[in-house]
Design a protein around this motif. Structure first.
Motif, PDB file in Angstrom:
ATOM      1  N   ILE A   1     -12.475 -13.833  -6.034  1.00  0.00           N
ATOM      2  CA  ILE A   1     -11.589 -12.669  -5.928  1.00  0.00           C
ATOM      3  C   ILE A   1     -10.288 -12.929  -6.681  1.00  0.00           C
TER       4      ILE A   1
ATOM      5  N   GLU B   1     -12.790  -3.990  -9.977  1.00  0.00           N
ATOM      6  CA  GLU B   1     -12.600  -3.561  -8.590  1.00  0.00           C
ATOM      7  C   GLU B   1     -13.925  -3.442  -7.860  1.00  0.00           C
ATOM      8  N   ASN B   2     -14.958  -3.016  -8.567  1.00  0.00           N
ATOM      9  CA  ASN B   2     -16.285  -2.935  -7.951  1.00  0.00           C
ATOM     10  C   ASN B   2     -16.781  -4.332  -7.567  1.00  0.00           C
TER      11      ASN B   2
ATOM     12  N   ASP C   1       0.799  -1.216   0.000  1.00  0.00           N
ATOM     13  CA  ASP C   1       0.000   0.000   0.000  1.00  0.00           C
ATOM     14  C   ASP C   1       0.837   1.274   0.000  1.00  0.00           C
TER      15      ASP C   1
ATOM     16  N   GLU D   1     -17.085 -10.000   4.690  1.00  0.00           N
ATOM     17  CA  GLU D   1     -17.203  -9.373   6.000  1.00  0.00           C
ATOM     18  C   GLU D   1     -18.570  -9.644   6.627  1.00  0.00           C
TER      19      GLU D   1
ATOM     20  N   ILE E   1     -15.629  -8.697  -1.193  1.00  0.00           N
ATOM     21  CA  ILE E   1     -15.015  -8.468   0.122  1.00  0.00           C
ATOM     22  C   ILE E   1     -16.076  -8.097   1.148  1.00  0.00           C
ATOM     23  N   ASN E   2     -17.035  -7.271   0.743  1.00  0.00           N
ATOM     24  CA  ASN E   2     -18.126  -6.915   1.653  1.00  0.00           C
ATOM     25  C   ASN E   2     -18.952  -8.138   2.032  1.00  0.00           C
TER      26      ASN E   2
ATOM     27  N   ILE F   1     -14.828  -6.913  -6.926  1.00  0.00           N
ATOM     28  CA  ILE F   1     -13.990  -7.370  -5.806  1.00  0.00           C
ATOM     29  C   ILE F   1     -14.465  -6.752  -4.501  1.00  0.00           C
ATOM     30  N   THR F   2     -14.795  -5.452  -4.538  1.00  0.00           N
ATOM     31  CA  THR F   2     -15.291  -4.773  -3.338  1.00  0.00           C
ATOM     32  C   THR F   2     -16.570  -5.429  -2.826  1.00  0.00           C
ATOM     33  N   ASN F   3     -17.464  -5.769  -3.749  1.00  0.00           N
ATOM     34  CA  ASN F   3     -18.707  -6.437  -3.355  1.00  0.00           C
ATOM     35  C   ASN F   3     -18.433  -7.802  -2.736  1.00  0.00           C
TER      36      ASN F   3
END
Length: 390
Positions: free
Chosen positions: A367, A152-153, A45, A163, A159-160, A155-157
């Motif tokens: 992912i 990326e959208n 990062d 969680e 990851i959410n 992947i974000t979904n």
């Protein structure tokens, strides 16, 4: 990439950019958790802390690429920053190269697995195929940006979703220890016991007559996964581990006592140990349930985030070396149903977690597939295959 598309040229990467080594660096001890200016350091990062010292600020006139020589990582940035560790270089693409396309090319470089001092030298010698026309470069960047935004959208979904499943697992545990996980069980007849009353905390482990050369089970902290009850056992000579390490036996629970391993949930039940015993990091507490208490019941109890958060409050020691005292475990109160109900509760948690874990594995694969798709699209971009889509 052997055949160069029409209107493209082959370049050595060193001919495409100016490299600037950063001299003004800030010491790690001066990193702040928050501040005006991000500190660029080694790692995936790159942003490792913050500072308010404007005298160290590096002004960015146009988007640049940061390269971490130690880690072989790149970051495309367009904000002012402060430099951190050694090995950070600024790569400024020359005027006939689109900065973003240059950055995208860097993502498919396959560095040799050698000492980090050679990474930048390899970078300079790498060969790139690049369209000469700036408008075509920009068109490829636009196509990549659009494709990657969608990936990326997704992947974000994913990851959410992961969680949310983890939160569900915690809600299952909360229900289990509140007594309302199963319809036919009631906590009214449960006892409340201190953990130290139903478990031995850091008990003595009797060692059988072993030869110095015998291989025994060894579990370092790094071999215990966070929040999965999975560990990887290695083997070591008894002579090397008989002193100075934590001892345990089959069905014991290893509970990481040091930060951040405890907060991360490095906890596991050990089993199938060679000779029935094992050795491991001194940063483990060993929890050994008595005959009327299931190891898995205790494991699930101490795996709760609420339990770890409470344990964190009572940690002692210096920053970075804080540990949970054994007395905190011993005195922690736990609801305890009869053994028969413990079995039913554990079986139901196992059943629900098996479904969740299967879904989590599918999400992880999705992912990874999305990340692989990005690499595939990048390789197409620099072989000219995206031209027909622009």
């Amino acid at each position: 990439m052997n055949k160069i598309p029409k209107g493209w040229e082959k370049y050595y990467l060193s001919d495409c950019f100016n490299a600037i080594s950063i001299k003004n660096k800030i010491k790690t001890k001066d990193y702040l958790p928050q501040g005006k200016f991000p500190i660029i350091d080694q790692g995936q990062d790159f942003i490792s802390g913050y500072s308010n010292d404007e005298n160290l600020l590096i002004k960015v006139k146009k988007p640049i690429i940061i390269f971490g020589d130690h880690t072989r990582c790149f970051k495309f940035i367009n904000f002012d920053f402060i430099a951190g560790a050694d090995g950070i270089k600024i790569l400024e693409p020359k005027d006939n190269f689109n900065e973003k396309l240059f950055y995208y090319f860097c993502q498919i470089l396959d560095f040799p697995n050698k000492g980090y001092s050679r990474h930048f030298q390899y970078l300079k010698k790498a060969i790139i195929n690049f369209p000469k026309n700036l408008s075509e470069q920009k068109a490829i960047v636009d196509k990549l940006d659009d494709s990657f935004a969608k990936i990326e959208n997704a992947i974000t979904n994913l990851i959410n979703a992961k969680e949310n499943l983890k939160l569900y697992k915690q809600s299952v545990l909360k229900s289990a220890f509140n007594g309302d996980l199963l319809p036919n069980t009631s906590p009214t007849h449960w006892e409340v016991k201190k953990l130290g009353e139903i478990c031995e905390i850091n008990p003595k482990t009797e060692i059988l007559l072993l030869n110095e050369s015998d291989e025994v089970s060894f579990i370092p902290m790094a071999s215990v996964e966070a929040e999965t009850n999975i560990f990887t056992e290695s083997k070591s000579k008894f002579s090397k581990v008989k002193k100075g390490y934590t001892k345990f036996r089959d069905n014991d629970i290893l509970f990481a006592k040091i930060t951040p391993c405890m907060e991360n949930g490095k906890i596991c039940i050990v089993n199938n140990l060679k000779f029935g015993i094992g050795f491991g990091s001194t940063e483990f507490h060993v929890i050994r349930p008595n005959k009327n208490t299931l190891s898995k019941y205790i494991y699930y109890f101490v795996s709760q985030i609420s339990f770890r958060q409470m344990a964190q409050i009572y940690m002692t020691g210096a920053v970075g070396q804080r540990r949970v005292p054994s007395k905190i475990l011993e005195n922690f109160e736990i609801p305890l149903p009869p053994l028969s109900e413990q079995n039913l509760i554990v079986a139901e948690i196992n059943r629900r977690f098996a479904i969740v874990d299967k879904t989590l594995n599918l999400i992880d694969k999705s992912i990874q597939n999305a990340k692989n798709l990005k690499q595939s699209i990048l390789k197409k971009a620099f072989s000219g295959e995206l031209r027909s889509e622009i």
